[in-house]
Design a protein around this motif. Structure first.
Motif, PDB file in Angstrom:
ATOM      1  N   ASP A   1       3.672  11.719   3.052  1.00 45.69           N
ATOM      2  CA  ASP A   1       3.672  12.530   1.838  1.00 45.69           C
ATOM      3  C   ASP A   1       2.393  13.363   1.782  1.00 45.69           C
ATOM      4  OD1 ASP A   1       1.692  10.793   1.028  1.00 45.69           O
ATOM      5  OD2 ASP A   1       2.942   9.728  -0.410  1.00 45.69           O
ATOM      6  N   LEU A   2       2.236  14.129   0.734  1.00 42.58           N
ATOM      7  CA  LEU A   2       1.098  15.042   0.632  1.00 42.58           C
ATOM      8  C   LEU A   2      -0.242  14.317   0.556  1.00 42.58           C
ATOM      9  CD1 LEU A   2       2.582  17.705  -1.797  1.00 42.58           C
ATOM     10  CD2 LEU A   2       2.311  17.854   0.678  1.00 42.58           C
ATOM     11  N   SER A   3      -0.244  13.066   0.119  1.00 41.90           N
ATOM     12  CA  SER A   3      -1.498  12.311   0.030  1.00 41.90           C
ATOM     13  C   SER A   3      -1.932  11.742   1.379  1.00 41.90           C
ATOM     14  CB  SER A   3      -1.355  11.180  -0.989  1.00 41.90           C
ATOM     15  OG  SER A   3      -0.506  10.164  -0.471  1.00 41.90           O
ATOM     16  N   GLY A   4      -1.107  11.905   2.405  1.00 38.79           N
ATOM     17  CA  GLY A   4      -1.445  11.370   3.717  1.00 38.79           C
ATOM     18  C   GLY A   4      -0.905   9.977   3.961  1.00 38.79           C
ATOM     19  N   ASN A   5      -0.204   9.414   2.997  1.00 38.49           N
ATOM     20  CA  ASN A   5       0.380   8.089   3.135  1.00 38.49           C
ATOM     21  C   ASN A   5       1.633   8.191   3.997  1.00 38.49           C
ATOM     22  OD1 ASN A   5       1.970   5.703   2.601  1.00 38.49           O
ATOM     23  ND2 ASN A   5       0.578   5.295   0.914  1.00 38.49           N
ATOM     24  N   THR A   6       1.735   7.348   5.021  1.00 37.74           N
ATOM     25  CA  THR A   6       2.893   7.401   5.920  1.00 37.74           C
ATOM     26  C   THR A   6       3.868   6.245   5.703  1.00 37.74           C
ATOM     27  OG1 THR A   6       1.733   6.196   7.673  1.00 37.74           O
ATOM     28  CG2 THR A   6       1.586   8.611   7.700  1.00 37.74           C
TER      29      THR A   6
ATOM     30  N   ASP B   1       1.688   3.256  -2.260  1.00 42.84           N
ATOM     31  CA  ASP B   1       1.195   4.339  -3.115  1.00 42.84           C
ATOM     32  C   ASP B   1      -0.284   4.650  -2.894  1.00 42.84           C
ATOM     33  OD1 ASP B   1       3.644   4.717  -4.317  1.00 42.84           O
ATOM     34  OD2 ASP B   1       3.248   3.324  -5.947  1.00 42.84           O
ATOM     35  N   THR B   2      -0.892   4.055  -1.899  1.00 38.22           N
ATOM     36  CA  THR B   2      -2.308   4.275  -1.641  1.00 38.22           C
ATOM     37  C   THR B   2      -2.502   5.579  -0.871  1.00 38.22           C
ATOM     38  OG1 THR B   2      -2.641   1.881  -1.506  1.00 38.22           O
ATOM     39  CG2 THR B   2      -4.379   3.279  -0.603  1.00 38.22           C
ATOM     40  N   PRO B   3      -3.228   6.534  -1.437  1.00 43.26           N
ATOM     41  CA  PRO B   3      -3.434   7.807  -0.734  1.00 43.26           C
ATOM     42  C   PRO B   3      -4.135   7.596   0.608  1.00 43.26           C
ATOM     43  CG  PRO B   3      -4.118   7.983  -3.020  1.00 43.26           C
ATOM     44  CD  PRO B   3      -3.843   6.539  -2.765  1.00 43.26           C
ATOM     45  N   GLY B   4      -3.619   8.260   1.640  1.00 42.76           N
ATOM     46  CA  GLY B   4      -4.223   8.202   2.953  1.00 42.76           C
ATOM     47  C   GLY B   4      -3.914   6.955   3.763  1.00 42.76           C
ATOM     48  N   TYR B   5      -3.162   6.011   3.207  1.00 42.96           N
ATOM     49  CA  TYR B   5      -2.853   4.779   3.939  1.00 42.96           C
ATOM     50  C   TYR B   5      -1.883   5.092   5.071  1.00 42.96           C
ATOM     51  CZ  TYR B   5      -1.515   0.000   5.007  1.00 42.96           C
ATOM     52  OH  TYR B   5      -1.284  -1.183   5.658  1.00 42.96           O
TER      53      TYR B   5
ATOM     54  N   ASN C   1       0.813  -1.212   0.000  1.00 41.85           N
ATOM     55  CA  ASN C   1       0.000   0.000   0.000  1.00 41.85           C
ATOM     56  C   ASN C   1       0.852   1.271   0.000  1.00 41.85           C
ATOM     57  OD1 ASN C   1      -2.905  -0.805   0.182  1.00 41.85           O
ATOM     58  ND2 ASN C   1      -2.051  -2.017   1.853  1.00 41.85           N
TER      59      ASN C   1
END
Length: 128
Positions: free
Chosen positions: A85-90, A34-38, A32
């Motif tokens: 990152d900016l998408s919220g993925n940590t 590259d999954t936004p918000g993961y 995951n």
């Protein structure tokens, strides 16, 4: 002889179960990446898993399952994530790779200790 009744074998088996679950969670984090918000996850500390297995054994809930396999390993948000990152993925792939390597080394160590203890017990029992 039932080896899961000997505390060392029980503890080593629980450690192997916990490490296996940790490797699965790390693999899910990588998948995951590259999954936004993961949010990166990790397993709860081994000590809390041992306590949960001990409580389940004391209450008789895990009696039918060998080596405490009736007790799931709890997952938590990774508290030590390096960044996001900016998408919220940590998920940081480098960090997950380091964790996977550490987990693999710990698994090999626990498996070797289990094997050596089994050989020692066999030697004591048979004298060969």
């Amino acid at each position: 002889m039932n080896l899961d009744q000997i505390s060392f074998f029980r503890l080593a088996s629980d450690r192997l179960e916990w490490l296996s679950s940790r490797q699965k969670v790390i693999a899910e984090n990588i998948a995951n990446g590259d999954t936004p918000g993961y949010r990166a996850r990790d397993v709860a500390p081994f000590e809390s898993y041992v306590q949960a297995v001990s409580q389940a054994t004391d209450s008789g809930a895990a009696a039918a399952e060998p080596f405490g396999s009736a007790v799931p390993v709890a997952t938590v948000d990774a508290p030590d994530s390096w960044s996001g990152d900016l998408s919220g993925n940590t998920v940081v792939l480098e960090q997950q790779t380091v964790k996977a390597g550490e987990t693999a080394v710990q698994y090999r160590l626990a498996a070797n200790l289990y094997r050596k203890a089994n050989e020692l017990l066999s030697l004591a029992a048979t004298g060969k």
